[in-house]
Design a protein around this motif. Structure first.
Motif, PDB file in Angstrom:
ATOM      1  N   ASP A 543       0.841  -1.190   0.000  1.00 26.94           N
ATOM      2  CA  ASP A 543       0.000   0.000   0.000  1.00 26.94           C
ATOM      3  C   ASP A 543       0.881   1.247   0.000  1.00 26.94           C
ATOM      4  O   ASP A 543       2.111   1.164   0.175  1.00 26.94           O
ATOM      5  CB  ASP A 543      -0.948   0.000   1.205  1.00 26.94           C
ATOM      6  CG  ASP A 543      -0.201   0.054   2.525  1.00 26.94           C
ATOM      7  OD1 ASP A 543       0.178   1.165   2.949  1.00 26.94           O
ATOM      8  OD2 ASP A 543       0.015  -1.026   3.130  1.00 26.94           O
ATOM      9  N   GLU A 544       0.284   2.409  -0.206  1.00 29.96           N
ATOM     10  CA  GLU A 544       1.055   3.638  -0.405  1.00 29.96           C
ATOM     11  C   GLU A 544       1.971   3.940   0.777  1.00 29.96           C
ATOM     12  O   GLU A 544       3.145   4.286   0.603  1.00 29.96           O
ATOM     13  CB  GLU A 544       0.094   4.799  -0.641  1.00 29.96           C
ATOM     14  CG  GLU A 544       0.780   6.110  -0.982  1.00 29.96           C
ATOM     15  CD  GLU A 544      -0.201   7.217  -1.309  1.00 29.96           C
ATOM     16  OE1 GLU A 544       0.247   8.366  -1.485  1.00 29.96           O
ATOM     17  OE2 GLU A 544      -1.414   6.935  -1.378  1.00 29.96           O
ATOM     18  N   ARG A 545       1.457   3.808   1.982  1.00 37.92           N
ATOM     19  CA  ARG A 545       2.272   4.097   3.170  1.00 37.92           C
ATOM     20  C   ARG A 545       3.414   3.086   3.301  1.00 37.92           C
ATOM     21  O   ARG A 545       4.555   3.460   3.605  1.00 37.92           O
ATOM     22  CB  ARG A 545       1.382   4.056   4.409  1.00 37.92           C
ATOM     23  CG  ARG A 545       2.130   4.212   5.733  1.00 37.92           C
ATOM     24  CD  ARG A 545       1.162   4.336   6.878  1.00 37.92           C
ATOM     25  NE  ARG A 545       1.820   4.344   8.173  1.00 37.92           N
ATOM     26  CZ  ARG A 545       1.352   4.960   9.255  1.00 37.92           C
ATOM     27  NH1 ARG A 545       0.236   5.661   9.168  1.00 37.92           N
ATOM     28  NH2 ARG A 545       1.983   4.905  10.401  1.00 37.92           N
ATOM     29  N   SER A 546       3.129   1.833   3.052  1.00 37.54           N
ATOM     30  CA  SER A 546       4.157   0.797   3.180  1.00 37.54           C
ATOM     31  C   SER A 546       5.247   0.975   2.131  1.00 37.54           C
ATOM     32  O   SER A 546       6.435   0.780   2.421  1.00 37.54           O
ATOM     33  CB  SER A 546       3.522  -0.591   3.048  1.00 37.54           C
ATOM     34  OG  SER A 546       2.601  -0.813   4.095  1.00 37.54           O
ATOM     35  N   LEU A 547       4.848   1.354   0.914  1.00 34.52           N
ATOM     36  CA  LEU A 547       5.844   1.586  -0.123  1.00 34.52           C
ATOM     37  C   LEU A 547       6.755   2.751   0.250  1.00 34.52           C
ATOM     38  O   LEU A 547       7.989   2.664   0.090  1.00 34.52           O
ATOM     39  CB  LEU A 547       5.161   1.852  -1.463  1.00 34.52           C
ATOM     40  CG  LEU A 547       6.099   2.156  -2.632  1.00 34.52           C
ATOM     41  CD1 LEU A 547       7.081   1.004  -2.865  1.00 34.52           C
ATOM     42  CD2 LEU A 547       5.301   2.431  -3.903  1.00 34.52           C
ATOM     43  N   ALA A 548       6.181   3.825   0.760  1.00 31.20           N
ATOM     44  CA  ALA A 548       6.998   4.972   1.163  1.00 31.20           C
ATOM     45  C   ALA A 548       7.970   4.578   2.275  1.00 31.20           C
ATOM     46  O   ALA A 548       9.137   4.996   2.278  1.00 31.20           O
ATOM     47  CB  ALA A 548       6.097   6.113   1.620  1.00 31.20           C
ATOM     48  N   THR A 549       7.498   3.749   3.215  1.00 27.46           N
ATOM     49  CA  THR A 549       8.380   3.279   4.292  1.00 27.46           C
ATOM     50  C   THR A 549       9.509   2.417   3.731  1.00 27.46           C
ATOM     51  O   THR A 549      10.670   2.562   4.128  1.00 27.46           O
ATOM     52  CB  THR A 549       7.578   2.484   5.325  1.00 27.46           C
ATOM     53  OG1 THR A 549       6.561   3.322   5.888  1.00 27.46           O
ATOM     54  CG2 THR A 549       8.477   1.953   6.432  1.00 27.46           C
ATOM     55  N   ALA A 550       9.167   1.538   2.812  1.00 31.26           N
ATOM     56  CA  ALA A 550      10.189   0.665   2.230  1.00 31.26           C
ATOM     57  C   ALA A 550      11.241   1.478   1.498  1.00 31.26           C
ATOM     58  O   ALA A 550      12.449   1.233   1.641  1.00 31.26           O
ATOM     59  CB  ALA A 550       9.539  -0.340   1.285  1.00 31.26           C
ATOM     60  N   VAL A 551      10.804   2.476   0.699  1.00 28.31           N
ATOM     61  CA  VAL A 551      11.754   3.267  -0.073  1.00 28.31           C
ATOM     62  C   VAL A 551      12.702   4.032   0.844  1.00 28.31           C
ATOM     63  O   VAL A 551      13.905   4.146   0.568  1.00 28.31           O
ATOM     64  CB  VAL A 551      10.998   4.233  -1.015  1.00 28.31           C
ATOM     65  CG1 VAL A 551      11.962   5.223  -1.656  1.00 28.31           C
ATOM     66  CG2 VAL A 551      10.247   3.450  -2.088  1.00 28.31           C
ATOM     67  N   ALA A 552      12.187   4.528   1.935  1.00 27.89           N
ATOM     68  CA  ALA A 552      13.014   5.344   2.830  1.00 27.89           C
ATOM     69  C   ALA A 552      13.780   4.522   3.856  1.00 27.89           C
ATOM     70  O   ALA A 552      14.834   4.961   4.346  1.00 27.89           O
ATOM     71  CB  ALA A 552      12.135   6.368   3.548  1.00 27.89           C
ATOM     72  N   HIS A 553      13.298   3.304   4.160  1.00 33.61           N
ATOM     73  CA  HIS A 553      13.848   2.605   5.332  1.00 33.61           C
ATOM     74  C   HIS A 553      14.115   1.117   5.107  1.00 33.61           C
ATOM     75  O   HIS A 553      14.263   0.377   6.089  1.00 33.61           O
ATOM     76  CB  HIS A 553      12.875   2.755   6.520  1.00 33.61           C
ATOM     77  CG  HIS A 553      12.697   4.152   6.983  1.00 33.61           C
ATOM     78  ND1 HIS A 553      13.634   4.834   7.730  1.00 33.61           N
ATOM     79  CD2 HIS A 553      11.666   5.023   6.769  1.00 33.61           C
ATOM     80  CE1 HIS A 553      13.201   6.063   7.987  1.00 33.61           C
ATOM     81  NE2 HIS A 553      12.015   6.208   7.408  1.00 33.61           N
ATOM     82  N   ILE A 554      14.205   0.655   3.873  1.00 33.36           N
ATOM     83  CA  ILE A 554      14.434  -0.781   3.687  1.00 33.36           C
ATOM     84  C   ILE A 554      15.722  -1.227   4.369  1.00 33.36           C
ATOM     85  O   ILE A 554      15.807  -2.344   4.899  1.00 33.36           O
ATOM     86  CB  ILE A 554      14.440  -1.151   2.182  1.00 33.36           C
ATOM     87  CG1 ILE A 554      14.428  -2.684   2.034  1.00 33.36           C
ATOM     88  CG2 ILE A 554      15.616  -0.511   1.443  1.00 33.36           C
ATOM     89  CD1 ILE A 554      14.194  -3.160   0.620  1.00 33.36           C
ATOM     90  N   GLN A 555      16.689  -0.342   4.426  1.00 31.49           N
ATOM     91  CA  GLN A 555      17.962  -0.702   5.062  1.00 31.49           C
ATOM     92  C   GLN A 555      17.823  -0.843   6.576  1.00 31.49           C
ATOM     93  O   GLN A 555      18.714  -1.392   7.238  1.00 31.49           O
ATOM     94  CB  GLN A 555      19.039   0.347   4.737  1.00 31.49           C
ATOM     95  CG  GLN A 555      18.943   1.640   5.524  1.00 31.49           C
ATOM     96  CD  GLN A 555      17.905   2.606   4.957  1.00 31.49           C
ATOM     97  OE1 GLN A 555      17.072   2.231   4.144  1.00 31.49           O
ATOM     98  NE2 GLN A 555      17.960   3.861   5.382  1.00 31.49           N
ATOM     99  N   ASP A 556      16.712  -0.381   7.131  1.00 35.28           N
ATOM    100  CA  ASP A 556      16.515  -0.433   8.576  1.00 35.28           C
ATOM    101  C   ASP A 556      15.811  -1.709   9.027  1.00 35.28           C
ATOM    102  O   ASP A 556      15.561  -1.877  10.223  1.00 35.28           O
ATOM    103  CB  ASP A 556      15.704   0.784   9.041  1.00 35.28           C
ATOM    104  CG  ASP A 556      16.447   2.091   8.803  1.00 35.28           C
ATOM    105  OD1 ASP A 556      17.682   2.100   8.955  1.00 35.28           O
ATOM    106  OD2 ASP A 556      15.789   3.096   8.469  1.00 35.28           O
ATOM    107  N   SER A 557      15.473  -2.596   8.079  1.00 32.46           N
ATOM    108  CA  SER A 557      14.901  -3.886   8.460  1.00 32.46           C
ATOM    109  C   SER A 557      16.030  -4.856   8.766  1.00 32.46           C
ATOM    110  O   SER A 557      16.909  -5.086   7.921  1.00 32.46           O
ATOM    111  CB  SER A 557      14.036  -4.453   7.335  1.00 32.46           C
ATOM    112  OG  SER A 557      13.668  -5.785   7.628  1.00 32.46           O
ATOM    113  N   PRO A 558      16.031  -5.448   9.960  1.00 33.66           N
ATOM    114  CA  PRO A 558      17.137  -6.344  10.307  1.00 33.66           C
ATOM    115  C   PRO A 558      17.020  -7.738   9.722  1.00 33.66           C
ATOM    116  O   PRO A 558      17.966  -8.536   9.826  1.00 33.66           O
ATOM    117  CB  PRO A 558      17.052  -6.409  11.841  1.00 33.66           C
ATOM    118  CG  PRO A 558      15.597  -6.198  12.135  1.00 33.66           C
ATOM    119  CD  PRO A 558      15.090  -5.259  11.081  1.00 33.66           C
ATOM    120  N   ASP A 559      15.898  -8.068   9.087  1.00 32.86           N
ATOM    121  CA  ASP A 559      15.655  -9.429   8.620  1.00 32.86           C
ATOM    122  C   ASP A 559      15.826  -9.508   7.111  1.00 32.86           C
ATOM    123  O   ASP A 559      15.152  -8.811   6.350  1.00 32.86           O
ATOM    124  CB  ASP A 559      14.238  -9.867   9.002  1.00 32.86           C
ATOM    125  CG  ASP A 559      13.958 -11.292   8.582  1.00 32.86           C
ATOM    126  OD1 ASP A 559      14.577 -12.203   9.147  1.00 32.86           O
ATOM    127  OD2 ASP A 559      13.141 -11.482   7.656  1.00 32.86           O
TER     128      ASP A 559
END
Length: 846
Positions: A543-559
């Motif tokens: 969804d739009e919010r999740s995509l924006a989070t992924a684009v800005a913060h994918i490097q912040d996911s530890p998994d």
């Protein structure tokens, strides 16, 4: 006339008629550099005395044929790659003496002279139907038999086959004869012969069921690169795991692994004599992902010793089961018994993307494909057969339970050892072990085509919680099946600089819309991820919010698996024209620098180049090229010295460089005027850098020739072929076309490298004359050049950079009117689909 084709019905008729008792095969490799002598004795019974059938032999000069003591006239009975056998007795003996040509296409008995030292190497490759290029056969998997090979060759050679290697006996004038013991019962396509001046290292595996002799072989010029201790480590881990897990001892006595040149595939599961492409013995530094993939290939072929070799499908309809099982089993073994514990992440980043793309092409087919003849089989070794099938088996394991699944396998191996089966036999064993009905699951997943799309649909309350939540399942109009999916749904929040899993629910999705009551009232997360844990096979939408989070913060996911799912979702949305290529490039630049999975680090730049060159509007392309190129150059500068990331980014820059600053850096690295701490510019990297310079006209024939003098090996010759083919020069393209399409004397792997370099992205003007040439060649190339050369040319040389409505119309017209072989038309249709997808992505930007 049937030619080299064989239908399923013909095979069933022959199998009902015959039982093959034994093959005795004598091969003489001392006669000439172009041909070898082959004599075959087949003893077999016939259930209907007086009936007729045929034996298979391709491309032979037949000297004599004798059936039950009666000489047959080869001119009368040998035609169209078949030997007609009339008036069969209850017990029969067929004797055939012939001369056959060595192969230069990797099919049959391939002969290679190493330019590094002029040593000679031969090896066989028989899957699917190519044992008949070496000896007379009944070429189908359900006519198993035992085989006794006798081979005469130069006395200094090593000669390896399925049975243990005997001591050679002198045969005079510098030759010797190897008389192998009789094999276990097996299908023709997994018999093997490897002969030449190979380097040999011997060892043993001592397991719970006894000792297995292990041999490793390679060319003499690669002996220094045979990292045998690492290879033995993985091999022994595999035997320990599979013998315990499958509950059946290894059945073929010894286990040799042979690294051979100019190989068409990754490896082949010949019983007790597995062949690998010798690029798996790297001359230069490689990243972690290379060794992970190599270990996976080793374990994939080992899994086949049970599933495929010990128990074999009756016909190639169950090809998917053979390959899907080995794919699943190798990943399961790696995750359970090796240091490559995150191998399922690599599977998601690479293999599943391969499957998703294949499953969306017009040539998609059910996992259990209708392989009605050999021509259908030969084009169905694809991402559906391997990766979609493995994904589906992974889901089946979750459905029935791992222990129940393995219990069913053990019963299956025990009941059907050395025999032939159909999928129904495995299904019955799994149903008995698990107590579950599986026929409806098999119909839903194995007998339908296409990939589903899972999309979240929800409303949010004023307080920021889900008021409603559902998962919508979609499918293409051409393949509308909606399936049952067991999925995880992950709710991730940003907290203290990390993207942290707050909660995960597992649910069953079925039909068009599934309400998820468990999420109603939950606070909307920063990132919502469907199929969290990668339990099912389906594309997912953000969804739009999740995509924006992924684009800005994918490097912040530890998994790493979470990131793999995000990479995959973003790539799917880009390919489906639901997300601009620029957003995908931004996402990759955000996260690739810290991505721990080196498979993703190596694959994502390839996806980016496709997104820029094919999916981006031409008016916006130059800006996006600069963004990506500058970003990769920065990533290379920032990478830790000597790290895998540094090497991966150097390769990525070589693959994308277009402008002066990047090309100056590449030229400096190549000539040594620029040094990056920790980066060794070794042989393979030198070729990558030089190819970047030839592609952009910063280097030419003089530099290629000089580099080839530094690297006077077959690998050097192959890489030089690509470096020449990518040159932005009309004469270079014309020569590449001649070498890869018209000539017959260019070896298979060299042809493949030239073909890969021909249709270079960004060179549309140079390729414009080749659309008509390509379509003209496609009319007859399948018959003129054979499966290997034709498939290489048709897949790699389709002029995809000519994306336009006009090109789409022309190819569509050709497909509608051409009488070309259906296999050839399949590859052209796939190229057309890629063009149409690129047009849709570009149009979506307006």
């Amino acid at each position: 006339m049937p030619g080299t084709n064989l239908t399923r019905d013909e095979a069933a008729t022959r199998a009902a008629l015959l039982s093959v008792d034994s093959y005795t095969i004598d091969l003489d490799l001392t006669g000439s550099d172009t041909h070898f002598a082959s004599s075959t004795v087949i003893r077999f019974s016939c259930s209907r005395p007086g009936a007729a059938t045929f034996a298979d032999l391709v491309g032979a000069e037949v000297h004599s044929i004798t059936l039950n003591g009666t000489a047959l006239d080869p001119a009368e009975v040998y035609t169209d790659s078949r030997i007609l056998l009339r008036e069969l007795a209850e017990q029969n003996e067929l004797r055939v003496s012939a001369t056959l040509p060595y192969s230069r296409t990797g099919e049959g008995l391939h002969r290679f002279v190493d330019p590094a030292d002029d040593r000679v190497y031969t090896y066989t490759q028989f899957e699917v139907p190519d044992a008949r290029r070496v000896y007379t056969t009944f070429e189908q998997p359900d006519l198993k038999s035992v085989f006794t090979f006798t081979v005469t060759a130069p006395q200094q050679w090593r000669v390896i086959s399925n049975a243990p290697t005997p001591e050679p006996a002198p045969a005079g004038e510098g030759t010797a004869t190897w008389s192998f013991p009789t094999t276990e019962r097996m299908s023709t396509y997994i018999t093997a012969l490897v002969a030449g001046e190979y380097h040999e290292v011997l060892d043993v595996y001592q397991g719970a069921h006894g000792t297995i002799s292990l041999g490793h072989y390679c060319r003499q010029s690669l002996a220094e690169h045979l990292d045998v201790e690492t290879l033995l480590h993985v091999t022994k881990q595999g035997f320990a795991f599979f013998e315990e897990t499958f509950g059946v001892p290894y059945a073929f006595g010894k286990y040799d692994q042979l690294y051979v040149p100019e190989y068409n595939m990754g490896a082949m599961e010949n019983a007790g004599a597995v062949t690998f492409r010798d690029e798996y013995l790297p001359r230069s530094r490689q990243t972690h992902s290379f060794y992970q993939q190599r270990a996976n290939t080793i374990l994939h072929e080992m899994a086949h010793m049970w599933f495929g070799d010990l128990v074999t499908m009756k016909w190639w309809d169950d090809l998917w089961l053979n390959e899907s099982f080995a794919e699943w089993a190798s990943h399961h073994a790696m995750a359970s018994a090796t240091e490559y514990t995150e191998v399922w992440t690599a599977f998601t980043n690479a293999r599943k993307n391969w499957a998703y793309r294949q499953d969306q092409l017009p040539s998609t087919h059910p996992i259990a494909a209708d392989n009605h003849d050999l021509e259908a089989v030969e084009v169905n070794f694809d991402g559906i057969t391997y990766a979609k099938g493995a994904s589906t088996l992974k889901q089946l394991v979750a459905w029935v339970g791992l222990e129940e699944f393995l219990a069913g396998l053990r019963a299956y191996f025990t009941e059907h050892a050395f025999g032939n089966t159909e999928f129904a036999d495995l299904l019955r064993a799994l149903e008995a072990a698990s107590g579950r009905e599986l026929a409806s699951w098999a119909d839903e997943w194995l007998k339908t085509s296409g990939v589903n799309v899972l999309t979240p649909e929800f409303t949010i309350s004023d307080g920021g919680a889900y008021e409603t939540f559902a998962v919508r399942q979609g499918a293409s109009s051409d393949f509308p099946t909606l399936r049952r999916h067991r999925i995880g749904i992950g709710l991730y929040d940003l907290a203290d600089g990390a993207l942290t899993l707050r909660e995960r629910v597992e649910v069953d999705v079925r039909g068009e819309l599934t309400e998820i009551e468990e999420l109603v009232g939950k606070a909307q997360p920063d990132l919502l991820l469907l199929n969290d844990g990668d339990l099912t096979y389906a594309k997912i939408r953000l969804d739009e919010r999740s995509l924006a989070t992924a684009v800005a913060h994918i490097q912040d996911s530890p998994d790493s698996l979470t990131r793999a799912l995000l990479w995959g979702a973003a790539w799917d949305m880009t390919r489906d024209a639901q997300m601009p290529a620029a957003t995908f490039v931004e996402l990759v630049l955000t996260g690739i620098g810290t991505e721990s999975d080196l498979t993703a680090v190596s694959r994502l730049p390839v996806f980016v180049r496709t997104a820029i060159e094919l999916y981006t509007d031409p008016d916006q392309r130059e800006k996006l090229r600069t963004t990506w190129e500058t970003g990769v150059r920065d990533l290379l500068a920032q990478a830790a010295p000597g790290s895998d990331h540094q090497l991966a980014f150097a390769r990525a820059l070589a693959g994308s460089a277009e402008t002066g600053a990047s090309l100056d850096l590449i030229a400096g690295l190549l000539d040594g005027s620029v040094v990056l701490e920790g980066l060794t510019v070794d042989t393979d990297l030198r070729w990558a850098l030089l190819t970047a310079l030839t592609r952009t006209d910063r280097a030419g024939e003089a530099q290629i020739t000089a580099e080839l003098e530094r690297d006077n090996t077959i690998s050097g010759q192959e890489r030089a072929g690509m470096a020449r083919a990518v040159r932005p020069d009309a004469a270079a393209k014309a020569q590449a076309w001649r070498d890869a399409v018209e000539r017959d004397d260019v070896a298979n792997e060299t042809q493949r490298q030239i073909a890969l370099g021909f249709a270079t992205l960004g060179q549309a003007d140079l390729l414009a004359p080749y659309l008509e040439k390509y379509l003209t060649a496609a009319e007859t190339i399948w018959e003129d050049k054979g499966v290997q050369r034709a498939s290489t040319a048709l897949t790699s040389m389709f002029p995809l950079p000519l994306v336009s409505a006009e090109a789409v119309d022309r190819v569509s017209q050709w497909l509608a009117t051409s009488s070309a072989n259906p296999a050839a038309k399949r590859y052209v249709r796939e190229g057309l689909d890629d063009m149409q997808r690129a047009l849709r992505a570009r149009q979506a930007q307006h």
